[in-house]
Write a protein that holds these residues in place. Structure first.
Motif, mmCIF file in Angstrom:
data_model
loop_
_atom_site.group_PDB
_atom_site.id
_atom_site.type_symbol
_atom_site.label_atom_id
_atom_site.label_comp_id
_atom_site.label_asym_id
_atom_site.label_seq_id
_atom_site.Cartn_x
_atom_site.Cartn_y
_atom_site.Cartn_z
ATOM 1 N N LEU A 172 0.909 -1.095 -0.138
ATOM 2 C CA LEU A 172 0.039 0.013 -0.120
ATOM 3 C C LEU A 172 0.737 1.189 0.022
ATOM 4 O O LEU A 172 0.188 2.406 -0.332
ATOM 5 C CB LEU A 172 -1.124 -0.086 1.136
ATOM 6 C CG LEU A 172 -2.124 -1.174 1.315
ATOM 7 C CD1 LEU A 172 -3.072 -1.197 2.404
ATOM 8 C CD2 LEU A 172 -2.866 -1.280 -0.240
ATOM 9 N N ARG A 173 2.209 1.102 0.408
ATOM 10 C CA ARG A 173 3.084 2.229 0.116
ATOM 11 C C ARG A 173 3.761 2.282 -1.249
ATOM 12 O O ARG A 173 4.754 3.276 -1.344
ATOM 13 C CB ARG A 173 3.655 2.634 1.397
ATOM 14 C CG ARG A 173 2.969 2.578 2.657
ATOM 15 C CD ARG A 173 4.017 2.983 3.918
ATOM 16 N NE ARG A 173 3.206 2.961 5.153
ATOM 17 C CZ ARG A 173 3.823 3.397 6.357
ATOM 18 N NH1 ARG A 173 4.894 3.033 6.438
ATOM 19 N NH2 ARG A 173 2.873 3.436 7.177
ATOM 20 N N ASP A 174 3.567 1.307 -1.894
ATOM 21 C CA ASP A 174 4.598 1.101 -3.134
ATOM 22 C C ASP A 174 3.880 2.142 -4.275
ATOM 23 O O ASP A 174 2.885 2.562 -4.080
ATOM 24 C CB ASP A 174 4.554 -0.172 -3.662
ATOM 25 C CG ASP A 174 5.243 -1.058 -2.976
ATOM 26 O OD1 ASP A 174 5.830 -0.835 -1.864
ATOM 27 O OD2 ASP A 174 5.250 -2.395 -3.168
ATOM 28 N N ASP A 175 4.797 2.515 -5.229
ATOM 29 C CA ASP A 175 4.526 3.206 -6.267
ATOM 30 C C ASP A 175 3.348 2.424 -7.050
ATOM 31 O O ASP A 175 3.769 1.199 -7.178
ATOM 32 C CB ASP A 175 5.589 3.468 -7.242
ATOM 33 C CG ASP A 175 5.027 4.328 -8.545
ATOM 34 O OD1 ASP A 175 4.656 5.294 -8.450
ATOM 35 O OD2 ASP A 175 5.198 3.458 -9.668
ATOM 36 N N PRO A 176 2.180 2.735 -7.378
ATOM 37 C CA PRO A 176 1.135 2.245 -7.923
ATOM 38 C C PRO A 176 1.429 1.638 -9.338
ATOM 39 O O PRO A 176 1.200 0.518 -9.786
ATOM 40 C CB PRO A 176 -0.191 2.925 -7.807
ATOM 41 C CG PRO A 176 0.094 4.005 -6.837
ATOM 42 C CD PRO A 176 1.525 4.357 -6.776
ATOM 43 N N ASP A 177 2.221 2.476 -10.061
ATOM 44 C CA ASP A 177 2.563 2.238 -11.610
ATOM 45 C C ASP A 177 3.553 0.903 -11.460
ATOM 46 O O ASP A 177 3.496 -0.008 -12.247
ATOM 47 C CB ASP A 177 3.256 3.361 -12.342
ATOM 48 C CG ASP A 177 2.139 4.277 -12.646
ATOM 49 O OD1 ASP A 177 0.742 3.912 -12.579
ATOM 50 O OD2 ASP A 177 2.537 5.499 -12.904
ATOM 51 N N ALA A 178 4.548 1.131 -10.567
ATOM 52 C CA ALA A 178 5.348 0.092 -10.459
ATOM 53 C C ALA A 178 4.681 -1.388 -9.850
ATOM 54 O O ALA A 178 5.028 -2.551 -10.457
ATOM 55 C CB ALA A 178 6.489 0.369 -9.360
#
Length: 248
Positions: free
Chosen positions: A76-82
């Motif tokens: 949930l804290r990751d870059d969404p596109d990645a």
């Protein structure tokens, strides 16, 4: 044609996910576990939250609370596109660019997101088209393909990003009945090849024969989950028994 996973599979965990749109509580504490290389089929009535659950997994929709874990780590804290390169998704509609060739539809994301050269992107795209049995259609426009062929292009596009997990949201529901079998066969090949998959489906025969786990959702909650034999032959929850009596 035999499909194989292209990357190491990862485990997926959905933990107590809640999501509301205004007063409409769509997810009410959904939980789901998918093991390495396993296929989980999510079944249930329309409006039960199945598609919304998939969209929270790859963060097309952000949950209000709860967590989504890959190999025990919150995404949930990751870059969404990645993240969406790690978690591929195939929708009911094909979402292909009509003005582009099949090949260009696949290479676009490879060049923009993965920063591959034109030659690298084309090589990878052609390999995926061969995988889904459409190598001869590389230069065609989507309008010149059948619905089943367009959906296989959409699957090839998702696979080209080499995801660790594949999500399928009613991937055959927009197809004519005679086209469903080919797409389901491709998905079964991916499952047999070890791709970790979560499949929202109304195809009970597919869920019974291909899934390692079947999860039944109603009113935003997974009410029962287990091996296909247990779910279809000895369901415990009365709501699941009632659902199966209507669809089988």
């Amino acid at each position: 044609m035999t499909a194989t996973a292209t990357t190491t599979s990862v485990s997926l965990g959905v933990r107590d996910v809640h999501l509301a749109f205004g007063a409409n509580r769509v997810l009410r504490g959904a939980d789901l576990d998918v093991a390495f290389g396993a296929t989980a089929c999510v079944i249930g009535p329309s409006g039960s939250g199945k598609s919304t659950l998939l969209r929270t997994i790859n963060r097309l929709i952000e949950p209000d609370s709860g967590d989504v874990l890959l190999d025990g780590r919150s995404v949930l804290r990751d870059d969404p596109d990645a993240l969406r390169q790690r978690i591929g998704m195939v929708f009911q509609q094909f979402n292909l660019f009509p003005h582009m060739s099949v090949l260009r539809n696949i290479t676009l994301a490879l060049r923009k997101l993965k920063k591959l050269s034109e030659d690298e992107a084309v090589q990878l795209a052609r390999a995926q088209l061969d995988l889904v049995g459409l190598a001869a259609k590389a230069d065609s426009r989507p309008a010149h393909l059948s619905g089943g062929q367009q959906q296989r292009v959409a699957i090839a596009r998702a696979l080209a990003l080499q995801p660790q997990i594949m999500l399928f949201d009613e991937a055959t529901s927009a197809l004519d009945p005679e086209l469903v079998k080919g797409v389901l066969a491709l998905m079964a090949d991916l499952s047999a090849g070890g791709m970790t998959m979560v499949v929202v489906t109304h195809e009970m025969g597919f869920a019974r024969s291909v899934a390692d786990t079947v999860a039944f959702m109603d009113h935003g909650v997974v009410l029962e989950a287990g091996e296909p034999a247990a779910i279809f032959e000895a369901p415990e929850h009365p709501r699941l028994r009632r659902f199966l009596s209507q669809v089988l």
